[in-house]
Every structure is written in structure tokens, then in C-alpha cells.
Design an enzyme around this catalytic site. Structure first.
Site, short mmCIF file in Angstrom:
data_model
loop_
_atom_site.label_atom_id
_atom_site.label_comp_id
_atom_site.label_asym_id
_atom_site.label_seq_id
_atom_site.Cartn_x
_atom_site.Cartn_y
_atom_site.Cartn_z
N ASP A 445 0.55 -1.39 0.09
CA ASP A 445 -0.25 0.30 -0.11
C ASP A 445 0.99 1.74 0.05
OD1 ASP A 445 -2.22 -1.64 -0.19
OD2 ASP A 445 -3.44 -1.34 1.86
N TYR A 532 -10.46 -0.16 2.93
CA TYR A 532 -10.04 -0.33 4.16
C TYR A 532 -9.59 1.00 4.86
CZ TYR A 532 -10.03 -4.90 4.97
OH TYR A 532 -10.24 -6.13 5.83
#
Length: 834
Positions: A445, A532
Site C-alpha cells: 500500500d 480499508y
């Protein structure tokens, strides 16, 4: 700073005595007696003027008193305002020299100020050989700045500066520049300095990471997504819009309230031919929340060429079939030789969609009763001055890096440095699935730049109402320049309701009670990446322990349901399945114990067989646990695989027993509460990008060049990682009495379930690690806390007949309940000691 509590000076109320003083009292205080008044001629006008002057003068004195009291009050409770904290307001002050102002406001741990960023960007755009475009005119195949951030100075120089042995190290920036118009396009990492007025730049030279990275490994940029909209989607809609309308009753053009959107699965180079860059894109319904409404239309785009006009759609996945391209799909669809998906656009109102977060069901609580609240009766007990925070015996500096997010530096306890740097390094999410997009969903990420994913918090929810919210400044192409992310960092003190320590003792001659709630300071950041939300808490306890905690929440990623998907996840609605996934979080802790000459020691718990001379049968074998101490001499030996068969304590120690009257080494213990085993085979597919995930704890010799364990390129670089953490261990350096860095991996497997919908909760998704003192202090330092409560019987021989409650001069601030408890215990202490 946002949401600081406004503090008002307390005022002493006048005593009721003397409000109607007698004549004697007046005389005694040198007031005039009635007979002393003299008759005067028409002084009324003069008296009115004099009264007005006195009133104005009194008002001025009152204002001065209030201001002085407020300043003293704020100093007493360590509240520091943050005028010019982010440098934006400083630049707006007329008549002040910016460079003079700047020099007094930065330290070795400060992120770049707005003033520095402007100067760096201007300097880079002035270098003709770079041929830089501004963000508005740039395209994928242009040269432009991807990000600018502070380049941390060498640790040795910083420590010498902190010790007063040298001037502050020269400040430098590092800039990542996309150079797409070169014959061999690359992303280059430059250093720029000195700041604030740069005069040179050069490519950073280091063997710890690649600083010239092939362009196909570049992280995402806004320009790339814009190019997909401009050069790919029109082709997809031209050839497949009829299929989208008939299959899903929705489209991306002229769609009114029945629209589609798309998301992406980047493909790691570990699954591609060398030099290729490809992504699977897949459609979803554009409703809350879109990752829970996936459709079975996916298309593969080859984005290897720097020029987006040359990108093309290579494969299409539709109705559980693979097609060579859009033309192949269109032809077979119109011929009727392919199964056709037929789904209606969801028609329920938003508040009734299973995927949307609205209050539903019978309200709880039944009556509108508010929840408990945390208050600070006299304001915060921490100080914020610039980027330095002080709390009880803790002090440290905070920085927000655009790449890794929050970093804490120079963490000191009772004036001694415990940790030089503490920061999160990478988030890896490894999904499982059947369809092309879900089977290749491997995320690193940091490609999205964690610091730019720290966005505003909701006061009273994300950050307690009594907390302090700060902004973070960054400069990246994702935000098309400078971004002042408001309310993106939260600081607060909490009462966890878990006791730090307590004991209730009772005997006929020795009854006592002592207890201390675990009050601690929390530095909180949220990182929001697509579906998320990750919550990171850096927690400072009053016994000298540091805790780092991460929780995952947000929405599930999901796939269109086919029977073949069943082994890979859990079905959460009629046409949707959410895949099994493995979260991995990596952290860096540069630990310094009584200096930088440290060792890594293990205390293994083994067994010993011996005879027991105290037993009835001395010859009978007796087995006991035993402690085995060992200094691990090299990096490889200090990075062991976790084994339940070999429990051990992990310690960073100083080989100096002189500081302990009992002959112990001072140490801090590393406790990893979030160990999961990585299942990917070593060196296969995506795994080379996340080699740090092989170790629950790894210890390396500190090197300035080994800044991070991962990079923003890790999403794509598995064939030849830009940062390969396992190479940090390959040289297997000696680590006896060296400056050491601990790297820790937290993990959690997530098998989705229906209770995760509409969004996943944090319960059961929290992992943590601790750095705790181990023979570092002579005793628990929390014994100094005024927050503790000590209860002793008035008469030791009759412990139930009343007790004295010692709240260490804090009783005044406790609530009515505590006061009533103390009053009751003073007369009857049987509830505590019987």
C-alpha cells in the site's frame, strides 16, 4: 492545531464575610468616616469625568489581569499555541524575513516547511536538463515531480548536534522525479540541498536501494488514472456499452442514477514478462460501498508503454469466460455463443442497502441515553511545542512523512533516549480468489503514499473530543502539489480502564490497597486506502513502556460469486463473495539503550533434568524450566524464525552492569503480539517484494541508507525489488556492541463473514507489539505517579473500622463518586479489607 480546549483562568470567589462592613471596619481599612466628608460646590461634572477615566483604567487593568492569568494558567497546564506551526501562516506575515523566521523553527526531525517546499520545487523547475512539466500540463509520458520530502540527516550527526558537539546538520530534501521522456524512462531519486535555499542536486548513491527505477515499476499517479479515463474507457464503452447495459442495467455514460465505476488490480512483475506493466480493471455498481457490488466484467490493460496512446486492452473476463480482446467478446456476445449475465441494478433506497452504513434495526439503547464521556478537568497534561511533545516523563518529536506516514523521533524517558526512530514501514495485503482480478490482488500500500492517505478525523469519534488534532503538509503528484491535510494526526491522553498495577493485601496486622489506572498518551493516525481504514496508535505508558497497535476496519474487497470462488472466501450476498486475505504490517524501531553500543540478547526458556536431594527419593529424575541467556552475534542469527517450541525473551541490552546495583544489564524487551506465518513460498511470484514478512523480528546494524524496509515501488517490483529487505541481512554483519535496529512484522489473517458487512469492525482485528523496560530501572517508575491511589487502615489491628485514602493531592479533581467512596471508606473499610 485544531480543537484545542479553551482554558479559562479560575477566579477566587470573595468571602461572604465583610460584604456589609461595619463603620469600625471601614475606619480600620482607612475609609473615610461620615464626618470627614466635606461639602463642595458642583463637582458633579468633574466627578463623572473622573469616574469614566477610572472605569476605563479599571477595565484595562482587568483585561491585563485576565490575559496574565490566562498565560500563567496555560503555562501551568503546559498548553502551547501553534502560531505558524505549519509555516503557511508564517508566509502570510508581512515585513518578516522568511529565512530568519524559518531558521528558528526547524530541527533535524522536522518535515519540510511550506517555505522549503516552494524553494525546492522552484529550484528543480529551474534545472533545464530535467525538462519538468507542471502538474496541470503533465501527462504520463512527461517529466514531473512525484513527491518531495525531508531527507533524514545521518544519525551520528544528529546525535552530536543533540549533545551540543556540532551545529545542526544541513537540511536536505529528497525528490522522486518521473523522467518518462528519456530513451529509457526511469524514476529517479535525487537529493536537493542545502535548505532552505537549495543550490545543488544529485542522484542519491546507495547500495541499499535502487535510486534509478525502471519506469514500468512506477507507483500510481493521478495522471495515470486520468490517462485510463481518456485512452482506455472510451474504447471499452464503445465496444461493450451494450453488453454493460443489458448485463447490469447500468453504464458509465448517460447513466443518471444507475452508474458503474471501476477499480483496479495491479499485477506484480513477478507474474509478467520483464519490462511489462499491466492491470486488471473491473466494474462495480456505483453505490455505497462499491467494493461490495462487484460485477463479472474485467479487462486487462497493457500499460507498459510510457505513451498512454499506445495502451491497449488485451483480455476480457465476462460471465466466467476469458476473451482475447473486446472485439472477441463483442462478436461472440452478438452471435449468442456465450453465456450472458443478467443482473438488475439495486433498487433499494440507500439506507436499506446491505452494503451501506445507516442505522437499522431496533434502536439500542432503547432510550436516548448518552454514553460515558472522558473529560480533562484542568486541560491536557501534555505539551505540544512545534513538533516536540512532552508528557509526564516522556518527550519526543513527531514528523509526518508523505511516504511512510507518522514517524516518532528521539523518544526519551526521564531525559534518556530509548528509541531514535519508531515508524510504520509498509502494509501488505495478500488476497485469494478465482477470477483474474481477485487471484492477483497483492497490495503493497505504500504505492499510495501513506502520508497523503492520512486525512481528516471526526472529533469525538476518531479522536476524543478532548484530543488535539493537527494538520500535515505534503507535496506530491497525487494531490497535484501541496496538500494541507487537516485534522490528520490526533494526540490525546486516555484512561484505558486497565490497571497498570494493583494489589489488595490483608492480614490481621497488615492490610493495604494500592492501584493505578493505566493513563497513557496516544499518537493516532488513520490511513485510508480504497476500502480499508487502518488505525495506528503509538501509546506511551507511565511505566516506561511503549505500545504500537494497529487495527483494520473499513469495507471488504469482494468478487462476483462463482462456485469456483468458494474455496477462497465467504459468500456475503447473492452474487458476492469476499476473499480470504492476509494483512501484514512492518515497523521500524531504532532502539538505543544507554547509548548506541547495544547487543541483542535472548533469554530462552528450556528444561534441565536433575536429581532432587529434597525429594523422598533423591534418585528420581526431576525436570524444571531454566533460563538460557545468549548474545546473538550476527544479523542472521538475530533474525530467527518464530517457534512455539522455543519460547524466549527478546532483549536489546547494554553490556554495562554498573548501572544496576544488582548486576543486571539494562535492557528493553521486544514483545510481538501479532505473529502470523507468511504462507507465500520464498522467492516465488510476489513474495520478493515483501521479504520482510518472513521475520516476526529481525535485528540489523543501523545504517543511514537502510531508511525503510520497503518502497513505493513494491506493488510492481517483484522481479527486481527496489528495496529487498532480505539483503539487509545477507552481509550478516557483527552486531555485538553496535547501533541496532529492530524490524517487526504484525499480521492477521481475515476470513470474511456476514457480520463484516456493511463494514468491518476493529474487534478481533487488532495486533500490537511492545517495547518494555527490562532491568532498565531500579524499580517501576510509575511509583512516582500522582494518579495512584493508596488505602491504609486507620488502625492496622482493626482494618475494617475505617481507612485513609491517599490520592496524592489529586482528590480535589476527582468526581463526586470518588469523594463519596473516600468518605465511606473513612468510616467503614470492610468492603475492601474483609
Amino acid at each position: 492545531m485544531r480543537n484545542m480546549n479553551y482554558l479559562h483562568p479560575s477566579t477566587e470567589t470573595m468571602s461572604s464575610k465583610g460584604t456589609n462592613p461595619s463603620e469600625e471596619n471601614l475606619i480600620g481599612r482607612h475609609y473615610l468616616r461620615p464626618e470627614q466628608f466635606v461639602e463642595v460646590k458642583d463637582y458633579n461634572k468633574r466627578w463623572k469625568v473622573l469616574s469614566l477615566v477610572l472605569a476605563i483604567f479599571s477595565s484595562l487593568l482587568l483585561v491585563l489581569f485576565i490575559v496574565s492569568a490566562l498565560v500563567l494558567y496555560m503555562e501551568r497546564f503546559k498548553v502551547v499555541t501553534t502560531t505558524c506551526f505549519d509555516d503557511v501562516s508564517c508566509r502570510q506575515i508581512e515585513g518578516i524575513d522568511k529565512e530568519t523566521l524559518f531558521k528558528g523553527r526547524v530541527n533535524p526531525f522536522s518535515e519540510l516547511t511550506s517555505y522549503e517546499i516552494d524553494n525546492v520545487v522552484e529550484f528543480l523547475h529551474g534545472q533545464d536538463f530535467l525538462n519538468l512539466s507542471d502538474f496541470k500540463s503533465a501527462s504520463v509520458n512527461s517529466n514531473y515531480i512525484h513527491l518531495v520530502e525531508m531527507l533524514p540527516p545521518p544519525k551520528k550527526q544528529v546525535l552530536e548536534y543533540l549533545e551540543g558537539k556540532r551545529e545542526q546538520p544541513v537540511r536536505k530534501a529528497r525528490a522522486f522525479i518521473f523522467r518518462a521522456n528519456l530513451p529509457n524512462p526511469v524514476v529517479v531519486e535525487y537529493q536537493v540541498g542545502p535548505l532552505p535555499n537549495p543550490s545543488y542536486l544529485s542522484i542519491i548513491k546507495t547500495s541499499s536501494r535502487k535510486t534509478k527505477v525502471p519506469f514500468f515499476m512506477r507507483p500510481f499517479s493521478k495522471h495515470e488514472f486520468m490517462a485510463v479515463y481518456k485512452h482506455i474507457l472510451p474504447t471499452v464503452l464503445e465496444k461493450a456499452n451494450k453488453i454493460l447495459l443489458e448485463s447490469y442495467n447500468a453504464s458509465m455514460i448517460n447513466c443518471s442514477k444507475q452508474c458503474l465505476k471501476f477499480t483496479t488490480t495491479p499485477i506484480s512483475s513477478g507474474f509478467l514478462e520483464k519490462g511489462k506493466r499491466k492491470c486488471w480493471f473491473w466494474f462495480t455498481y456505483d453505490i455505497e460501498f462499491y467494493t461490495l457490488h462487484p460485477l463479472d466484467f474485467q479487462f486487462l490493460v497493457d500499460m507498459s508503454e510510457p505513451n498512454p496512446k499506445k495502451w491497449k486492452v488485451e483480455r476480457v473476463f465476462y460471465a466466467n469466460n476469458i476473451f482475447q480482446d473486446l472485439d472477441d467478446l463483442k462478436a461472440k456476445y452478438e452471435m449468442g455463443t456465450v453465456s450472458k449475465t443478467r443482473i438488475s441494478f439495486p433498487t433499494l433506497p440507500d439506507e436499506k442497502q446491505y452494503s451501506a452504513v445507516y442505522r437499522r434495526g431496533k434502536p439500542i439503547p432503547v432510550h436516548s441515553l448518552p454514553p460515558p464521556e472522558v473529560v480533562q478537568p484542568k486541560g491536557p497534561r501534555y505539551t505540544l511545542s512545534g513538533n516536540e511533545i512532552e508528557y509526564m516523563d516522556w518527550s519526543f518529536n513527531v514528523r509526518v512523512s508523505p511516504v511512510v506516514g507518522t514517524q516518532l523521533y528521539n523518544i526519551r524517558y526521564k531525559g534518556e533516549r530509548i528509541v531514535y526512530e519508531l515508524s510504520m514501514q509498509e502494509i501488505g495485503v495478500l488476497y485469494s480468489g478465482y477470477s483474474p482480478a481477485s487471484s492477483m490482488l497483492y497490495f503493497a500500500d505504500s504505492a499510495g503514499l501513506f502520508g497523503t492517505r492520512m486525512r481528516g478525523m471526526m472529533p469525538g469519534v476518531d479522536c476524543p473530543a478532548h484530543g488535539t488534532l493537527l494538520d500535515a503538509l505534503s507535496y506530491t503528484s497525487l494531490s497535484m502539489g501541496k496538500l494541507q491535510a487537516e485534522n490528520s494526526l490526533c494526540i490525546f491522553e486516555q484512561a484505558s480502564q486497565t490497571l497498570l498495577r494493583r494489589h489488595r493485601a490483608y492480614s490481621m496486622t497488615g492490610a493495604s490497597y494500592s492501584g493505578l489506572q493505566d493513563y497513557s498518551l496516544v499518537i493516532r493516525m488513520y490511513i485510508c486506502i480504497i476500502n480499508y481504514d487502518y488505525i495506528f496508535d503509538f501509546i506511551f505508558h507511565n511505566n516506561g513502556a511503549i505500545e504500537v497497535k494497529v487495527s483494520s476496519t473499513g469495507y471488504l474487497a469482494s468478487s462476483f460469486y462463482y462456485p469456483q470462488e468458494k474455496p477462497f472466501g465467504t459468500r456475503i450476498s447473492e452474487n458476492v463473495i469476499a476473499g480470504l486475505h492476509h494483512h501484514l504490517f512492518h515497523f521500524k524501531a531504532d532502539i538505543d539503550i544507554k547509548g548506541t553500543a547495544n547487543r541483542f540478547q535472548t533469554m530462552s526458556i528450556g528444561t534441565v533434568n536433575k536429581t532432587n536431594p529434597w525429594a523422598d527419593n533423591p534418585e528420581r529424575q526431576h525436570v524444571q524450566n531454566i533460563i538460557k541467556e545468549e548474545d546473538l552475534p550476527t544479523e542472521k542469527k538475530a533474525s530467527p524464525e518464530y517457534s512455539f517450541d522455543d519460547p524466549k525473551y527478546l532483549l536489546i541490552t547494554k553490556d554495562d552492569r554498573s548501572s544496576s546495583h544488582l548486576g543486571h544489564r539494562p535492557a528493553y524487551r521486544i514483545i510481538n503480539k501479532g505473529i502470523t506465518k507468511a504462507q507465500l513460498p520464498k522467492g516465488v511470484g510476489y513474495e520478493p517484494s515483501v521479504t520482510w514478512g518472513r521475520h516476526h523480528v529481525a535485528i540489523t546494524k543501523q545504517k543511514d541508507d537502510e531508511m525503510t524496509s520497503s518502497s513505493m515501488f513494491a506493488m510492481w517490483d517483484a522481479q527486481d525489488p527496489v528495496v529487498r529487505f532480505d539483503k539487509y541481512l545477507e552481509d550478516d554483519e557483527d552486531i555485538i556492541d553496535q547501533d541496532l535496529v529492530a524490524w517487526l512484522t504484525l499480521g492477521m489473517y481475515h476470513i470474511p463473514h456476514t457480520e463484516n458487512v456493511p463494514n468491518t469492525g476493529t474487534i478481533g482485528t487488532t495486533q500490537s507489539f511492545f517495547l518494555t523496560p527490562f532491568n532498565y530501572f531500579h524499580e517501576d517508575p510509575s511509583v512516582a505517579s500522582r494518579d495512584a491511589v493508596k488505602v491504609l487502615p486507620r488502625d492496622p489491628e482493626h482494618p475494617n473500622d475505617g481507612a485513609i485514602v491517599d490520592r496524592h493531592d489529586m482528590a480535589f479533581y476527582f468526581n463526586c463518586h470518588s469523594k463519596s467512596v473516600d468518605a465511606h471508606l473513612s468510616k467503614n473499610s470492610s468492603a475492601l479489607f474483609s
